[in-house]
Design a protein around this motif. Sequence first.
Motif, short mmCIF file in Angstrom:
data_model
loop_
_atom_site.label_atom_id
_atom_site.label_comp_id
_atom_site.label_asym_id
_atom_site.label_seq_id
_atom_site.Cartn_x
_atom_site.Cartn_y
_atom_site.Cartn_z
N TYR A 1 16.68 63.40 29.45
CA TYR A 1 15.87 64.94 28.59
C TYR A 1 14.27 65.01 28.26
O TYR A 1 14.74 65.92 27.04
CB TYR A 1 17.23 65.66 28.37
CG TYR A 1 19.11 65.79 28.69
CD1 TYR A 1 18.77 66.69 30.18
CD2 TYR A 1 19.59 65.05 28.77
CE1 TYR A 1 20.20 66.75 30.48
CE2 TYR A 1 20.97 64.63 29.52
CZ TYR A 1 20.97 65.91 30.36
OH TYR A 1 22.01 65.86 31.10
N LYS A 2 13.75 63.82 28.64
CA LYS A 2 12.70 64.59 27.96
C LYS A 2 11.45 66.25 28.24
O LYS A 2 12.12 66.22 29.40
CB LYS A 2 12.13 63.30 28.47
CG LYS A 2 10.06 63.96 27.85
CD LYS A 2 9.45 62.45 29.00
CE LYS A 2 7.89 62.73 28.21
NZ LYS A 2 7.10 61.87 29.09
N ASP A 3 11.39 66.68 26.67
CA ASP A 3 11.14 67.85 27.19
C ASP A 3 12.19 68.85 26.59
O ASP A 3 11.91 69.63 26.67
CB ASP A 3 9.92 67.79 28.02
CG ASP A 3 8.67 66.60 27.90
OD1 ASP A 3 8.42 66.94 27.15
OD2 ASP A 3 8.29 66.81 29.59
N ASN B 1 11.00 60.53 17.66
CA ASN B 1 11.23 60.96 17.96
C ASN B 1 11.52 62.00 19.05
O ASN B 1 12.18 63.40 19.76
CB ASN B 1 12.37 60.66 18.23
CG ASN B 1 12.84 59.21 18.01
OD1 ASN B 1 12.99 58.35 18.73
ND2 ASN B 1 13.64 58.73 16.52
N THR B 2 10.46 63.70 17.91
CA THR B 2 10.76 64.99 18.85
C THR B 2 9.25 65.11 18.84
O THR B 2 9.06 64.69 17.97
CB THR B 2 11.58 65.95 17.61
OG1 THR B 2 10.91 65.63 16.38
CG2 THR B 2 12.70 65.01 17.84
N LYS B 3 9.11 66.53 19.84
CA LYS B 3 7.73 66.87 20.10
C LYS B 3 7.81 68.05 19.07
O LYS B 3 6.51 68.80 18.92
CB LYS B 3 7.81 66.92 21.41
CG LYS B 3 7.76 66.19 22.56
CD LYS B 3 7.67 66.13 23.75
CE LYS B 3 6.09 66.78 24.40
NZ LYS B 3 6.09 66.56 25.83
N LYS C 1 12.50 69.10 20.52
CA LYS C 1 12.00 69.13 22.08
C LYS C 1 12.89 67.63 22.10
O LYS C 1 11.68 66.94 21.19
CB LYS C 1 11.14 69.90 21.87
CG LYS C 1 10.88 69.80 23.82
CD LYS C 1 9.00 69.95 23.50
CE LYS C 1 9.45 71.51 23.77
NZ LYS C 1 8.59 72.73 24.82
N ARG C 2 13.02 66.91 22.94
CA ARG C 2 13.10 65.65 23.15
C ARG C 2 11.51 64.85 23.22
O ARG C 2 11.05 65.87 23.93
CB ARG C 2 14.12 65.37 23.67
CG ARG C 2 15.56 65.25 23.74
CD ARG C 2 16.93 65.37 24.16
NE ARG C 2 16.56 64.25 24.72
CZ ARG C 2 16.96 62.71 23.49
NH1 ARG C 2 17.86 62.69 22.64
NH2 ARG C 2 16.97 61.60 24.50
N LYS C 3 10.80 63.91 22.90
CA LYS C 3 10.14 63.17 22.96
C LYS C 3 10.54 62.49 23.92
O LYS C 3 8.82 61.64 25.14
CB LYS C 3 9.32 62.57 22.14
CG LYS C 3 7.79 61.92 22.87
CD LYS C 3 7.54 61.30 21.22
CE LYS C 3 6.43 62.41 20.49
NZ LYS C 3 6.22 62.31 19.22
N ASN C 4 11.65 61.76 24.43
CA ASN C 4 12.44 60.79 24.99
C ASN C 4 12.91 61.24 26.54
O ASN C 4 13.88 61.76 26.13
CB ASN C 4 12.46 59.46 24.29
CG ASN C 4 10.97 58.45 23.76
OD1 ASN C 4 10.24 58.61 24.06
ND2 ASN C 4 11.89 58.94 22.68
N GLU C 5 12.90 60.09 27.02
CA GLU C 5 14.23 60.17 28.52
C GLU C 5 15.69 59.72 27.45
O GLU C 5 15.59 58.35 27.18
CB GLU C 5 13.72 59.45 29.42
CG GLU C 5 12.87 59.88 30.82
CD GLU C 5 13.97 61.22 30.91
OE1 GLU C 5 14.28 62.07 31.04
OE2 GLU C 5 12.11 61.60 31.72
#
Length: 201
Positions: free
Chosen positions: A14-16, A91-93, A8-12
Motif C-alpha cells: 500500500y505504498k502512497d 516510514n511516512t510521506k 501516507k505510507r512510504k513503503n509497500e
Amino acid sequence: VTKVLLIKRKNEPYKDSWALVGGALYNNEPLEDGMKREIYEKSGLKDIKLYEYGVFDEIGKTPTINMRMIAVGYLGLVDINKVNIIKENINTKDVDWFDINNVPNLAFLHNDMLKRAIETLRELILQSDILKVLLPNEFTMPELQKIFEGILGISFDRRNFRKKILSLSIVDDTKKEVSINGNKPSKLYRFKKNLEKKKVF
C-alpha cells in the motif's frame, strides 16, 4: 468537526496510500506501549489516553503478505488546536487530519477499523467523561453541546441539551460566567470528580 489522523505510507504494501497510525509490535512490548510508541514515532504526539476498541483479523488480504495479520484497535482524543504533528518521517510521506465524513480509501482493513472506532467513540461520549480532554477545566454549555454534536453528527435543541446535562448531575456549576465576543454572559461548568458512567442521550 471530528477528524482522524492519517499517515501516507512510504513503503509497500500500500505504498502512497493513506492509513491509520500503527505498526508492528515488538516481541517484548505490551500492546498499549507499542501503540503509544507508534503514535509518537509517526506523528510526534504523546501522552494520549487510549481506549482499546476491537481486534481485527486479516488473512491473505494484504498484497505481498501471505500470512495472518491481527490488529488491535485503539482510539484516543486530542484537541488538534493544541498539538503539532510531524509531517514526514522514515516510514511516512505525509501525516494529516481528515474529516471523518471525508476519508479516502485506506490501506489494509483500516476503513473497517475506523468505522468501528467512530461507533465506539460515540458510545463512550454517551457513557463517560472522555470529553474532558477536549474541554478546558471550566467550559460553557454551548461548548459542551458543540462537541457532542460534532461527534454524534446530530443537532440538539439548546434548552433541551442543557436540561438533560444538568439532570444527570455530571457537571458542577462553578458560579462563574464568561462573555464571548461581547455576547450575553454564559455560565461556566466543570465535570464532577469521580464521574460515574451514565448514558447521556
